[in-house]
Each structure stands twice: as C-alpha cells, then as structure tokens.
Design an enzyme around this catalytic site. Structure first.
Site, short mmCIF file in Angstrom:
data_model
loop_
_atom_site.label_atom_id
_atom_site.label_comp_id
_atom_site.label_asym_id
_atom_site.label_seq_id
_atom_site.Cartn_x
_atom_site.Cartn_y
_atom_site.Cartn_z
CG HIS A 316 -92.31 -14.74 110.56
ND1 HIS A 316 -93.19 -14.19 109.76
CD2 HIS A 316 -91.26 -15.38 109.84
CE1 HIS A 316 -92.66 -14.16 108.43
NE2 HIS A 316 -91.73 -14.94 108.64
CG ASP A 374 -84.90 -19.71 110.24
OD1 ASP A 374 -84.57 -20.38 109.18
OD2 ASP A 374 -85.29 -18.33 109.95
N1 ACO Z 1 -86.81 -12.71 121.57
C1 ACO Z 1 -87.34 -11.96 122.38
N2 ACO Z 1 -88.24 -10.77 121.91
C2 ACO Z 1 -88.68 -10.66 120.67
C3 ACO Z 1 -88.17 -11.53 119.75
C4 ACO Z 1 -87.35 -12.77 119.89
N3 ACO Z 1 -87.03 -13.76 119.10
N4 ACO Z 1 -88.71 -11.30 118.87
C5 ACO Z 1 -89.57 -10.07 118.79
N5 ACO Z 1 -89.50 -9.93 120.25
C6 ACO Z 1 -90.09 -8.76 120.92
C7 ACO Z 1 -89.37 -7.05 120.58
O1 ACO Z 1 -88.61 -6.81 121.42
C8 ACO Z 1 -90.68 -6.28 120.76
O2 ACO Z 1 -90.78 -6.13 121.88
P1 ACO Z 1 -91.64 -4.68 122.18
O3 ACO Z 1 -93.00 -4.79 121.63
O4 ACO Z 1 -91.77 -4.77 123.80
O5 ACO Z 1 -90.69 -3.67 121.82
C9 ACO Z 1 -91.78 -7.33 119.95
O6 ACO Z 1 -91.51 -8.55 120.15
C10 ACO Z 1 -92.13 -7.23 118.66
O7 ACO Z 1 -90.85 -7.31 118.18
P2 ACO Z 1 -90.35 -6.70 116.42
O8 ACO Z 1 -88.91 -6.66 116.25
O9 ACO Z 1 -91.09 -5.30 116.49
O10 ACO Z 1 -91.09 -7.46 115.35
P3 ACO Z 1 -90.65 -7.74 113.95
O11 ACO Z 1 -92.06 -8.13 113.27
O12 ACO Z 1 -90.14 -6.28 113.54
O13 ACO Z 1 -89.52 -8.64 113.77
C11 ACO Z 1 -88.10 -10.65 113.68
C12 ACO Z 1 -89.60 -9.99 113.49
C13 ACO Z 1 -87.32 -9.81 113.08
C14 ACO Z 1 -88.16 -11.86 112.94
C15 ACO Z 1 -87.92 -10.73 115.22
O14 ACO Z 1 -89.13 -11.64 115.89
C16 ACO Z 1 -86.72 -11.36 115.54
O15 ACO Z 1 -85.66 -10.83 115.55
N6 ACO Z 1 -86.69 -12.57 115.54
C17 ACO Z 1 -85.26 -13.50 115.88
C18 ACO Z 1 -84.80 -13.75 114.66
C19 ACO Z 1 -85.24 -14.74 113.83
O16 ACO Z 1 -85.71 -16.02 114.11
N7 ACO Z 1 -85.62 -14.52 112.38
C20 ACO Z 1 -86.08 -15.57 111.49
C21 ACO Z 1 -87.31 -14.77 110.82
S1 ACO Z 1 -87.92 -16.15 109.87
C22 ACO Z 1 -87.24 -16.03 108.35
O17 ACO Z 1 -86.77 -15.00 108.00
C23 ACO Z 1 -87.23 -17.42 107.52
#
Ligand code: ACO
Length: 435
Positions: A316, A374
């Site tokens: 998140h 979720d």
């Molecule tokens: N699985 C694997 N790796 C992940 C995941 C994941 N679900 N989420 C983040 N990471 C990793 C990224 O690759 C990144 O790695 P790095 O630092 O080595 O490059 C690090 O964790 C940080 O991730 P970001 O994308 O920079 O984090 P951000 O805050 O931008 O994204 C997000 C948050 C979009 C929710 C992300 O965690 C994601 O895509 N999760 C899956 C989708 C999801 O479940 N979304 C629901 C959000 S809750 C809502 O809207 C109600």
C-alpha cells in the site's frame, strides 16, 4: 469552530529554511491535530523560481482536511477521530456517512432525519433506465457506472449550483441514496434480469442486496449475516484520506465542475487495478494460484522484477504496516464463509497460506508489504454471490460518501484554488518548423 476556520497552527519547529545557491528562503511550517507537519511551499516559485518535483505526491499535502486520518507506519485509520475497527464494530454505514459528512456521530433524532432524507432519494429518474439499454450487455459495470453517474447532472439540474450550500447538500444526499440503485441496475442489466426498485423499509446494505439478488417472481429474504457484513465492508471503504480517486474528485471539483461529474471522474480513477480494481485482481490471482502447493512459484514470480507480476492485495502506498481494515475484513470473511457453510473454500485456504508465507518472507518483510483490504474482500464478496466485475462497483458505492464529503469540504475551504500541478519539461527546446 466553524468548518470555514482552520485548525492548523504554526509549528513550534518552523519556519523551514531552504538554501539554494547564494539564496536563502524561509517557509512557514504548519501543524495539524496529529500527523506530520507541513512546510508551506506555496510561495516557493515566487521566491526561488523553482518548482518541487514529487511524482505520485508522496511528500505533498494538497489540502488541509478534517475528515480522515491515516498513520501508515502504525496502521491507524480514523474517521473524524474514531478508529475504523470501533466504527465497524459499533456503528452502521448510514451513521458513518453522517459522521463523515457532518463531523459528529448523529443523535437518534439526527439519524432518523438523515435516514428519512436518504431514503427519499433512493429511486432514480425513470428515464435513466433507458440509459442502460444503450450499453452492451457485456459492458463492464464500472464502464456503466462512469456513464450513468456522470449523466446524473443531466437529470438533477436543481442540485448542480455549487455556490448554493443547500444544493450542495442535496447533491450529496442524492449520490449516497442513488448509488446503490445505479450499481444494482448495472448488475441486473449485465445478467439480463429486470431492475428491482429500492425498498425504503430495509437498511442500506439489505436494500442493496435485494436490488441485486431479488427477482420479481419470488420473495427474497435478506440474510442478516450477509447484510451486516456488507454494511461493514461499506464502512471500511467509506473514506481513505487523499487517495487517488478522492484526489481526482477534488481536482475535478476545483475547477467548479458539478459534483455528479466529479464523482464520475472518481469512479473512473477507482477502476484501475492499482486502486479499486485490486480486489478483483486479488481474487483472480488466488484463482490462478489455485492450490497451496503453487504458492512458492507465485511468491518467486512476485520477487522477480522482470516478471512484471505483483502479489495483488499486498502493499500500500501509505500503510507500511498491517492495513487496519484488512484485519476487520479478514474477520468478516470468516463470518460470511461460516454463515454460508463455505469455511472449506479452497481459495480461503490459498489466501491464509499465502498471507502466512509472504509475512515471513524477507522480500515482503523488508519492503513492508502487508495484506491490504483487498486481499480478503474478494473472497467475501464472491461468497455473497457478487461476480468479480461488481467488486469495484461495490467499492464505488461505499466511497461515494468519502468523495462527496471531501468535495464539499474543498468547496467550503477558503484556501481552495483550482488544482494545477507544475512540471519539469524535458521535451525539445524551441525549434523552427522545417521549410
Ligand atoms: N508484490 C511484489 N512487490 C511489490 C508489491 C507487490 N504487491 N507492491 C510493491 N512491491 C515492491 C515494488 O516492486 C518496489 O520494489 P523496489 O523498491 O525494489 O523497486 C517496492 O515494493 C515499493 O513499491 P512501489 O510500487 O514503489 O510502492 P507504491 O507505494 O508506489 O505502490 C501499490 C503501492 C500500488 C499498492 C503496490 O504495492 C501494488 O501494486 N500492490 C498490488 C496492487 C494492490 O493490491 N493494490 C491495492 C491498493 S489498496 C486500495 O486501493 C484499496
């Protein structure tokens, strides 16, 4: 204190000083009730000729708000100061709507009056039913929602004058009341069943369930466990501070656009898989995994950047701890599956095991990737009988109060200006057209 007044104060550790070349500038620092202080950089460009660069607004506060507070490191979510788990346990969705909109929990009289106002607005203009037939039956219900909610402004002209506080409130009441009707109609249309009118004798969640699952040829009895669970899901999704769809609503509204159009913009943003579409994506992923023995393969794929795969329902932008809503959602999921005799659901088994493994895996631990709301909501909604394409629609029904309360707060904020981010231009410099 009135809504117009700000509760922000000058922070004791301010002002902030920026040294840039030979120049030094000072910026006031403001404190809220709780949470990080903010450096007020609104004069930065004037003082220094520079913009700030913050893609995704990870360090930028766009407004001062009294509605919702999140501490992502501690896993805290408060609506008007009340913890989300206490509201989910002790309140109901309509009282939560009142709280988000007015700032205080309603008294009994206020609740009765509020409920009466909402149920007065549950039907949609009969002519709106013809809108649906213009869509293909296989249209995604979110596509239908964007269109129909945007079209509300073509039907309810008497609540689009945003300078009139009375009209603003009517527009908010209309959207809270009509959104379940519009959403249920989108579902009924997609499966070729007749629309079911709202029943004002039922509570908000029960009415929504009957509009989705009743048919005219037989009586429909609402399962109280499912109604309570859905009400709780609505509470959990009601608001979430300045998330992408809420910021979209605020940005659209900052130009003076009418609230129905702004909420349609919010619905469009919510549809994305990184936001509201994640519960659909999480369930699809659990189905794809299929059995516990395939979990290691998917964990490895999630850790491999080149795969482009992410564990849906994990991570998140704000929570770097367990999402407090996920805890309530997990409990609700078990209650629903137990009530329906589905506690041996294979997807639940995959989900529980996946959560356990991911929470111990150094990749997820180091990056602070915890299950979000979720992760369990998809399993719960599927057990209730909703198809995956409806999951984000239910989210939109719940989030309508957050969007409209935040929109109203913005319109009433004397500091409000049209939203207009700046950019770092990296395209070609001026050049002449070839002759
Ligand atoms: N699985 C694997 N790796 C992940 C995941 C994941 N679900 N989420 C983040 N990471 C990793 C990224 O690759 C990144 O790695 P790095 O630092 O080595 O490059 C690090 O964790 C940080 O991730 P970001 O994308 O920079 O984090 P951000 O805050 O931008 O994204 C997000 C948050 C979009 C929710 C992300 O965690 C994601 O895509 N999760 C899956 C989708 C999801 O479940 N979304 C629901 C959000 S809750 C809502 O809207 C109600």
């Amino acid at each position: 204190m009135t809504v117009q007044e700000k509760s922000v104060t000058a922070a004791p550790r301010g002002p902030a000083e920026l040294k840039f070349g030979e120049q030094s500038s000072q910026f006031p620092v403001r404190s809220g009730t709780i949470g990080p202080d903010v450096m007020d950089i609104s004069k930065l460009y004037k003082d220094t000729g520079c913009f700030t660069y913050d893609p995704g607004f990870t360090s930028t506060a766009n407004c001062a708000s009294r509605i919702t507070y999140i501490d992502g490191d501690e896993g805290v979510l408060l609506y008007r100061g009340y913890p989300i788990d206490q509201l989910a346990e002790n309140s109901d969705f309509l009282a939560t709507c009142y709280l988000l909109l007015h700032g205080e929990l309603p008294t009994n009289e206020q609740f009765v009056a509020f409920r009466k106002t909402i149920v007065n607005h549950t039907m949609v203009h009969e002519q709106m039913t013809r809108f649906y037939t213009g869509f293909r039956r296989d249209a995604h219900p979110m596509a239908v929602m964007v269109g129909v909610v945007g079209a509300l402004s073509a039907f309810y002209h008497d609540s689009t004058d945003i300078s009139d506080p009375g009209q603003r409130m009517i527009a908010v009441h209309r959207m809270i009341a009509k959104m379940p009707t519009i959403a249920a109609m989108a579902y009924k249309y997609s499966i070729g069943q007749p629309f079911i009118y709202p029943r004002n004798d039922l509570d908000y969640a029960s009415n929504f369930l009957q509009m989705c699952f009743a048919v005219p040829c037989e009586p429909y009895i609402v399962n109280p466990v499912l109604a309570r669970a859905l009400d709780r899901i609505f509470i959990l999704h009601a608001d979430h501070e300045q998330n992408a769809s809420t910021s979209t609503v605020r940005l659209a509204g900052s130009s003076g656009a009418n609230p129905f159009a702004c909420v349609a913009a919010g619905i469009a943003c919510l549809w994305g898989p990184a936001h509201g579409g994640a519960n659909e994506a999480a369930l699809n992923m659990l189905e794809e995994i299929g059995s516990v023995d395939r979990i290691p393969e998917f964990i490895a794929k999630a850790k491999d950047k080149s795969s482009g795969f992410r564990l849906m329902g994990f991570g998140h932008r704000v929570y770097k701890n367990y999402d407090p809503r996920a805890k309530v959602m997990q409990k609700t999921c078990h209650e629903v599956l137990d009530a329906l005799g589905l506690h041996n659901d294979p997807l639940l088994k995959v989900a529980i095991e996946l959560e356990k493994i991911a929470l111990q895996d150094p990749y997820f631990v180091e990056k602070k990737l915890y299950p979000n709301i979720d992760f369990y909501s998809g399993i719960t909604l599927r057990a209730m009988g909703f198809p995956t394409s409806m999951f984000t629609v239910l989210f939109a029904v719940a989030r309508t109060i957050g969007w409209t309360a935040q929109w109203k707060e913005m319109i009433e904020d004397p500091e409000q200006r049209i939203g207009r981010p700046r950019q770092l231009y990296i395209g070609p410099a001026r050049r002449d057209f070839p002759k």
